[in-house]
Scaffold this motif. Structure first.
Motif, PDB file in Angstrom:
ATOM      1  N   THR A  44      31.410  -1.527  96.616  1.00  0.00           N
ATOM      2  CA  THR A  44      31.348  -0.643  95.453  1.00  0.00           C
ATOM      3  C   THR A  44      30.021   0.107  95.459  1.00  0.00           C
ATOM      4  OG1 THR A  44      32.689  -2.195  94.206  1.00  0.00           O
ATOM      5  CG2 THR A  44      31.482  -0.559  92.940  1.00  0.00           C
TER       6      THR A  44
ATOM      7  N   THR B 279      27.521   2.677  93.449  1.00  0.00           N
ATOM      8  CA  THR B 279      27.147   3.245  92.155  1.00  0.00           C
ATOM      9  C   THR B 279      25.978   4.198  92.385  1.00  0.00           C
ATOM     10  OG1 THR B 279      27.814   1.228  91.026  1.00  0.00           O
ATOM     11  CG2 THR B 279      26.383   2.738  89.813  1.00  0.00           C
TER      12      THR B 279
ATOM     13  N   GLY C 158      23.344   7.129  90.553  1.00  0.00           N
ATOM     14  CA  GLY C 158      22.788   7.676  89.313  1.00  0.00           C
ATOM     15  C   GLY C 158      21.841   8.818  89.604  1.00  0.00           C
TER      16      GLY C 158
ATOM     17  N   THR D 175      23.353  11.588  84.834  1.00  0.00           N
ATOM     18  CA  THR D 175      24.741  11.526  85.287  1.00  0.00           C
ATOM     19  C   THR D 175      24.869  10.381  86.276  1.00  0.00           C
ATOM     20  OG1 THR D 175      24.364  13.061  87.114  1.00  0.00           O
ATOM     21  CG2 THR D 175      25.102  14.017  85.032  1.00  0.00           C
ATOM     22  N   GLY D 176      26.077  10.013  86.586  1.00  0.00           N
ATOM     23  CA  GLY D 176      26.285   8.949  87.560  1.00  0.00           C
ATOM     24  C   GLY D 176      27.754   8.626  87.693  1.00  0.00           C
ATOM     25  N   GLY D 177      28.038   7.690  88.592  1.00  0.00           N
ATOM     26  CA  GLY D 177      29.419   7.292  88.810  1.00  0.00           C
ATOM     27  C   GLY D 177      29.513   6.111  89.745  1.00  0.00           C
ATOM     28  N   THR D 178      30.687   5.522  89.760  1.00  0.00           N
ATOM     29  CA  THR D 178      30.962   4.364  90.614  1.00  0.00           C
ATOM     30  C   THR D 178      32.250   4.629  91.384  1.00  0.00           C
ATOM     31  OG1 THR D 178      29.906   2.903  89.025  1.00  0.00           O
ATOM     32  CG2 THR D 178      31.361   1.868  90.622  1.00  0.00           C
ATOM     33  N   ALA D 179      32.250   4.248  92.675  1.00  0.00           N
ATOM     34  CA  ALA D 179      33.440   4.433  93.515  1.00  0.00           C
ATOM     35  C   ALA D 179      33.582   3.248  94.462  1.00  0.00           C
ATOM     36  CB  ALA D 179      33.326   5.724  94.313  1.00  0.00           C
TER      37      ALA D 179
END
Length: 159
Positions: A13, A15, A17, A3-7
């Motif tokens: 920024t 990121t 994981g 899973t992961g995401g960027t904000a």
């Protein structure tokens, strides 16, 4: 499992994981049979090897951190197994895994690190072959012919 995401943050920024590289369990089962079926509950020890990574890209610099941890915990679940042919069965089971909480980072990107809780829900299906090693061989009737000088006894009487 990954899973992961960027904000976007005030610093740039971010990121993140989260990847489970390996997972396993050692469990025991206790159940009830009904003809060729088995309904069971299971429980035991579970483990996972997990990597958490974070990258912060800002206007002046980039910070990267990655950490791998081995987690140990417990698991419970249940399932249904059904013998559909001699030595062959199929099964469906649910398993809940709780691996506790681990602190990642330890000041690399965030002072004090980040506590991450680890729980999983899995549903598995499978086909099993039962070897029956150590089981007694087939039962065979033994016949012994009468020896000379012995008379056979007939169940009906002749008059």
């Amino acid at each position: 499992i990954k899973t992961g995401g960027t904000a976007a943050t005030a610093f740039g920024t971010l990121t993140v994981g989260d990847k489970i590289d390996a997972i396993g369990s050692v469990t025991g089962r206790l159940g009830w049979t009904f003809g060729p079926g088995l309904i069971y509950a299971k429980g035991g020890w579970a483990w996972a090897d997990q990597t958490l990574s974070a990258t912060l890209v800002g206007p002046l610099a980039t910070a990267v951190a990655s950490q791998t941890n081995f987690h140990s915990g417990w698991t419970v679940g249940g399932g249904l197994e059904y013998m559909f042919a001699p030595n062959w069965s199929g099964k469906v089971e649910y398993m809940y895994v709780d691996l506790g909480t681990t602190t990642f980072g330890n000041g690399t990107l965030i002072a004090g690190g980040v506590g991450v809780g680890h729980t999983l829900h899995t549903i598995k299906g499978g086909i099993n072959y039962h070897f029956n090693w150590g089981a007694p061989g087939p039962v065979m009737a033994r016949f012994r012919a009468p020896t000379a000088g012995c008379r056979s006894i007939s169940p009906t009487r002749h008059r």
